[in-house]
Design an enzyme around this catalytic site. Structure first.
Site, PDB file in Angstrom:
ATOM      1  N   ILE A 124      90.016  72.312  64.813  1.00 61.54           N
ATOM      2  CA  ILE A 124      90.557  73.603  64.818  1.00 61.54           C
ATOM      3  C   ILE A 124      89.846  74.447  65.867  1.00 61.54           C
ATOM      4  CG2 ILE A 124      90.152  75.726  63.335  1.00 61.54           C
ATOM      5  CD1 ILE A 124      90.759  74.114  60.984  1.00 61.54           C
ATOM      6  N   PRO A 150      66.918  44.193  56.154  1.00 57.91           N
ATOM      7  CA  PRO A 150      67.579  43.744  57.401  1.00 57.91           C
ATOM      8  C   PRO A 150      68.715  42.713  56.819  1.00 57.91           C
ATOM      9  CG  PRO A 150      65.405  43.490  58.115  1.00 57.91           C
ATOM     10  CD  PRO A 150      65.376  43.733  56.756  1.00 57.91           C
ATOM     11  N   SER A 160      73.579  46.654  50.788  1.00 62.35           N
ATOM     12  CA  SER A 160      74.226  46.510  49.492  1.00 62.35           C
ATOM     13  C   SER A 160      73.928  45.471  48.497  1.00 62.35           C
ATOM     14  CB  SER A 160      75.650  47.062  49.621  1.00 62.35           C
ATOM     15  OG  SER A 160      76.041  48.200  50.386  1.00 62.35           O
ATOM     16  N   THR A 204      77.634  52.346  50.207  1.00 63.11           N
ATOM     17  CA  THR A 204      78.852  52.631  50.841  1.00 63.11           C
ATOM     18  C   THR A 204      80.063  52.804  49.935  1.00 63.11           C
ATOM     19  OG1 THR A 204      79.526  50.147  50.788  1.00 63.11           O
ATOM     20  CG2 THR A 204      77.859  50.937  52.744  1.00 63.11           C
ATOM     21  N   ARG A 243      73.551  59.218  42.891  1.00 64.18           N
ATOM     22  CA  ARG A 243      74.580  59.384  43.387  1.00 64.18           C
ATOM     23  C   ARG A 243      75.236  60.760  43.477  1.00 64.18           C
ATOM     24  NH1 ARG A 243      76.616  53.206  41.566  1.00 64.18           N
ATOM     25  NH2 ARG A 243      75.773  52.320  43.611  1.00 64.18           N
ATOM     26  N   GLU A 298      72.912  54.820  50.224  1.00 60.70           N
ATOM     27  CA  GLU A 298      72.837  54.900  48.710  1.00 60.70           C
ATOM     28  C   GLU A 298      74.433  54.516  48.174  1.00 60.70           C
ATOM     29  OE1 GLU A 298      70.729  57.828  46.526  1.00 60.70           O
ATOM     30  OE2 GLU A 298      70.063  58.774  48.314  1.00 60.70           O
TER      31      GLU A 298
END
Length: 405
Positions: free
Chosen positions: A363, A132, A136, A391, A268, A389
């Site tokens: 579109i 919490p 990061s 930002t 990544r 994973e």
């Protein structure tokens, strides 16, 4: 080690077509239903297991592809099918990568198979790192692991959040603090075996997108795990902590490996490939619509305003794929990401997915805003790529630091 190439070989093409068929025939027809239900699509996972897609063997084959393109190719095709269902199928892979990146051969052989189960009794696994107050900012992690000398066990306490498959997993991989004074260098990863007392599911999150993928808190209350559940083993951990303490006393020095970061670095480019798959899916829907939607007596693709948007979308998707493939090949070839090429691939592909899916809605006009067409779901799904994973802001920070050296 294979040379970098943009051409898939015959075996890779066969796997790609096989995955594409599963995505088109099994995942897409079920996508809207499981998005609405916001539940783990166990029947779809089981179908994937029956034909060998959801299995350790399949992902191992792709992971050890000498060209490095096996995993990104697989991710793109599955996420082209549907991001929520695909994440339910591949989410176990993050926990598996955590063990592969940090575990011993014995730990890999013992625990990774238990993460998948078999075609008759499928299982999933969860990688638990975020908290919490520590997403990061991994240095702010509070979950503690304390070694009990008397029993040879580790005792874990804390709360994890944003855990894919959290609480419903057969095996949980938990990152915890073993030495608070060392910050992120004082972390280690632990296996929490099935049915371990003290581990429970907290809040299950209701999400904007990828709703077929289970995301929840994991609560750890005096969770005791055997000493052999410390990934890499205690001797290796003690050596690493000793080096980190020595470097801290010396006022810095070389970077000491962090278990969670090693997992994220390895994954990544794969996340970038997921984003490419979602972007490509939305682009194809928009392209088909533009060719058949007639306004003012002609298909709307004949209007430059639409045609140029599609041209940009196609170019950006190809550029994103090339960055992903380059990073994946570099990782397999053992070439260091000196310019943060892994982060570049994830950053650009994630941003492209958000942009392309939004353009697809534009579109399609009013139709794109309804659930009758899949692009609104794809747009909701795409939002996660710039968040999980690492930002986009974190990726930019990693890249800027790399190029500033």
């Amino acid at each position: 080690m294979g040379e970098f190439t943009l051409d898939l070989n015959d075996d890779q093409k066969q796997v790609r077509d096989w995955l594409h068929g599963f995505a088109a025939d099994v995942m897409r027809p079920a996508a809207a239903e499981w998005d609405e239900r916001e539940e783990t699509p166990w029947p779809i996972i089981q179908e994937a297991a029956k034909i060998g897609i959801y299995s350790l063997d399949f992902y191992a084959q792709q992971f050890f592809d000498p060209t490095g393109l096996g995993i990104p190719m697989a991710m793109e095709e599955l996420f082209w099918g549907d991001a929520g269902i695909a994440l339910s199928i591949v989410g176990t892979g993050l926990a598996a990568v955590g063990v592969l990146a940090n575990g011993t051969e014995e730990q890999i052989g013992t625990w990774v198979p238990q993460m998948y189960g078999d075609a008759n009794d499928v299982k999933v696994a969860a990688f638990c790192s975020s908290e919490p107050d520590a997403g990061s900012d991994v240095a702010s992690m509070r979950t503690r692991a304390v070694y009990d000398e008397a029993t040879g066990e580790w005792v874990l306490n804390g709360t994890k959040t944003w855990a894919t498959n959290g609480g419903i997993a057969n095996v949980h991989v938990v990152v915890a603090v073993v030495d608070p004074e060392l910050g992120s260098k004082g972390h280690a990863s632990f296996i929490v075996p099935p049915n371990t007392p003290g581990l429970s599911q907290g809040q299950k999150f209701q999400k904007h997108g990828i709703r077929a993928s289970h995301t929840a808190e994991v609560v750890l209350e005096d969770v005791r795990v055997p000493g052999h559940c410390l990934l890499g083993g205690k001797e290796k951990l003690d050596e690493r902590l000793a080096r980190a303490r020595e470097k801290a006393r010396a006022g810095g020095g070389e970077r000491v490996k962090n278990a969670a970061m090693a997992t994220f670095e390895a994954s990544r480019p794969a996340v970038g490939a997921m984003a490419v798959g979602t972007a490509r899916a939305a682009y194809e829907v928009a392209l088909d619509y533009a060719k058949t939607r007639v306004q003012f007596g002609r298909p709307i693709i004949e209007n430059q305003g639409v045609a140029f948007q599609l041209a940009d979308m196609a170019t950006q998707i190809d550029a994103a794929r090339l960055l992903v493939w380059r990073a994946s090949w570099m990782a397999t070839a053992g070439k260091p990401f000196t310019a943060a090429e892994g982060s570049m691939s994830k950053l650009y592909a994630s941003e492209v997915a958000k942009k392309v899916t939004a353009q697809a809605i534009q579109i399609l006009g009013g139709n794109g805003y309804t659930r009758e067409y899949p692009v609104e779901r794809m747009h909701r799904d795409a939002a996660i790529y710039t968040i999980f994973e690492g930002t986009s802001e974190i990726q930019r920070m990693v890249i800027s630091r790399a190029i500033a050296k």
